[in-house]
Design an enzyme around this catalytic site. Structure first.
Site, PDB file in Angstrom:
ATOM      1  N   ILE A 161       0.844  -1.189   0.000  1.00  0.00           N
ATOM      2  CA  ILE A 161       0.000   0.000   0.000  1.00  0.00           C
ATOM      3  C   ILE A 161       0.882   1.242   0.000  1.00  0.00           C
ATOM      4  CG2 ILE A 161      -1.971  -1.087   1.154  1.00  0.00           C
ATOM      5  CD1 ILE A 161      -1.054   0.302   3.709  1.00  0.00           C
ATOM      6  N   ASP A 162       0.412   2.269  -0.678  1.00  0.00           N
ATOM      7  CA  ASP A 162       1.107   3.549  -0.714  1.00  0.00           C
ATOM      8  C   ASP A 162       0.319   4.535   0.126  1.00  0.00           C
ATOM      9  OD1 ASP A 162       2.952   2.506  -2.496  1.00  0.00           O
ATOM     10  OD2 ASP A 162       1.745   3.045  -4.246  1.00  0.00           O
ATOM     11  N   ILE A 163       1.046   5.290   0.930  1.00  0.00           N
ATOM     12  CA  ILE A 163       0.412   6.275   1.808  1.00  0.00           C
ATOM     13  C   ILE A 163       0.901   7.674   1.430  1.00  0.00           C
ATOM     14  CG2 ILE A 163       0.118   7.037   4.202  1.00  0.00           C
ATOM     15  CD1 ILE A 163      -1.032   4.243   3.704  1.00  0.00           C
ATOM     16  N   TYR A 216      -3.166   5.875  -1.136  1.00  0.00           N
ATOM     17  CA  TYR A 216      -2.933   6.570  -2.397  1.00  0.00           C
ATOM     18  C   TYR A 216      -2.888   5.536  -3.516  1.00  0.00           C
ATOM     19  CZ  TYR A 216      -0.443   9.371  -5.918  1.00  0.00           C
ATOM     20  OH  TYR A 216      -0.074  10.020  -7.068  1.00  0.00           O
TER      21      TYR A 216
END
Lengths: 202, 253
Positions: free
Chosen positions: B129-131, B142
């Site tokens: 996951i991208d934050i 994101y």
């Protein structure tokens, strides 16, 4: 020729790649004749114990491999679930193991380790050899890549290496022509190369 | 004892190796096979390769290239980018990849995680996951493919991913990517404390001590991009990896 047994389970190419790298002749095979003529047997295994046993039992290779390992005493190495399958049974499932060696496969007891320890046990781990650990000769400060939630419980005399994860557990075994490693030598750089070279040279 | 894994993370763009800055301006850093050979010689713990253009270009993984990578990797290899089906995953495993990394597909269709993990085991499925911080400074999920901040709650999504069978979570911070001034320690602490599977922290390492801080914050593994491919203030390309002894001292002290 080392026969890497293809019974529809596991990452066989990695093992084949490493034998190639160390100059040992091997082939990925499910051919009864090729296996019958092999000088060594490599039994891989990844995933669920029952799935591996079911695939193995359905492969039609059980008879020829049993004959090689038990009657002809062909050097045989089980890796990961392939190592667990050498024993009688596993807490992970209901299928019977090959029972070539006495012992069983049990799950990590998380009550015996700090709560920050995660299962599966995954990563590089130092190992400690004992008895006549044939495959570990000449490996300095051995460490191997491990990924597993279960391990083998068996008599001390079969154990060639242990590792620590909360407590000491069995990570390699040896009995006459039968060898097993819970860890992945094919993913363990020079440490794995030395171990597989030793096996190839037996 | 078990050491925390330190994982070089390589980004692929059209078959070449690149490094981004806050997910932008991919700079060409060389031939991937060459880089992987060097990392293999340095006996890295594990290697991660992410194709940052496959999904947007609606391309499947470049199997031919990845098979060559796997042939050079005598350590575990994980691959992400363009995987949208069980078949893609199966093909990657069969050419020598140990773990596949899902992101866009996991967001759009979490059942893909369970389809893959039930067949190949959860140890072989990473969900990344991208934050990114929004204009109020609040951390949000994101989507790099849509270049958009999502409204889904971060922990809710991670829990869905783990319940579906993700064996590890890769946590990347867009705002720290390529900056090399330290990781988002607060985020690592928050997420690692809330999950039961290993957390691989990514984004921001600029010195060895940044790795130690992430480990102390609860990361099971730290993935490193720019710090292992750039050298000096002008970001000259130089592939490096700490000596085993260095890591032992760093992480055990």
């Amino acid at each position: 020729m080392i026969a890497i047994i293809n019974y529809n389970v596991g990452n066989l190419l990695s093992i084949h790649n490493m034998f190639k790298k160390i100059g040992a002749e091997s082939c990925i095979t499910n051919d009864v004749e090729v296996i019958a003529n092999a000088s060594k047997i490599l039994l891989p295994g990844v995933g669920h114990f029952d799935y591996c046993m079911q695939q193995f039992n359905a492969s039609g290779l059980k008879t020829v491999i049993h004959k090689k390992v038990i009657n002809e005493k062909t050097p045989t190495l089980g890796i990961c679930v392939g190592h667990q399958m050498l024993f009688e049974k596993s807490e992970e499932g209901l299928e019977k193991g090959l029972a070539w060696l006495p012992g069983e496969v049990v799950k990590f007891d998380t009550t015996q380790m700090p709560s920050s320890y995660k299962i599966p046990h995954m990563g590089w781990t130092d190992i400690f050899t004992q008895n006549k650990a044939t495959l570990f000769e000449n490996i300095e400060k051995p460490r191997f890549y491990m990924v597993h939630s279960y391990y083998v419980k068996c008599a001390e005399e079969l154990v060639t290496a242990k590792a620590k994860y909360g407590y000491m557990f069995v990570t390699a075994i040896e009995k006459d022509n039968i060898f097993g490693t819970q860890f992945h030598p094919e993913k363990s750089h020079s440490f794995g190369m030395k171990l597989l070279k030793k096996f190839a040279d037996l | 004892m078990l050491r925390h894994r330190i994982i070089p993370c390589l980004l692929l763009k059209n078959g070449g190796l690149v490094k981004t800055y806050k997910f932008k301006n991919p700079k060409y850093v060389g031939d991937p096979i060459n880089a992987i050979r060097i990392f293999n010689d340095k006996e890295v713990d594990e290697l991660m390769v992410l194709d940052i253009t496959a999904t947007n270009a609606k391309q499947e993984p470049n199997y031919h290239l990845i098979e060559q990578f796997a042939g050079e990797c005598f350590m575990p290899l994980s691959y992400g980018g363009g995987i949208t089906s069980v078949e893609h995953a199966h093909r990657l495993f069969s050419i020598g990849v140990e773990k596949i990394c899902l992101q866009t597909a996991a967001l759009e269709n979490p059942s893909l995680i369970s389809q893959i993990s039930s067949r190949f085991g959860s140890q072989s499925v990473l969900v990344s996951i991208d934050i990114k911080k929004n204009w109020l400074g609040k951390r949000q999920l994101y989507s790099a493919t849509r270049e958009k901040i999502l409204s889904t709650n971060i922990l809710d999504f991670i829990k869905i991913a783990i319940d579906s069978g993700a064996g590890e979570i890769v946590l990347n911070s867009v705002d720290h990517d390529g900056v090399m001034e330290g990781m988002d320690i607060e985020l690592i602490q928050q997420i690692s404390g809330a999950i039961s599977v290993p957390l691989i922290a990514l984004g921001g390492v600029g010195k060895l001590n940044d790795i130690k801080l992430a480990v102390n914050a609860g990361a099971s593994a730290v993935a490193v991009g720019a710090f292992f491919v750039f050298h000096g203030p002008h970001r000259a390309v130089l592939i490096t990896y700490p000596q085993y002894k260095e890591l032992e001292i760093l992480l055990n002290s």
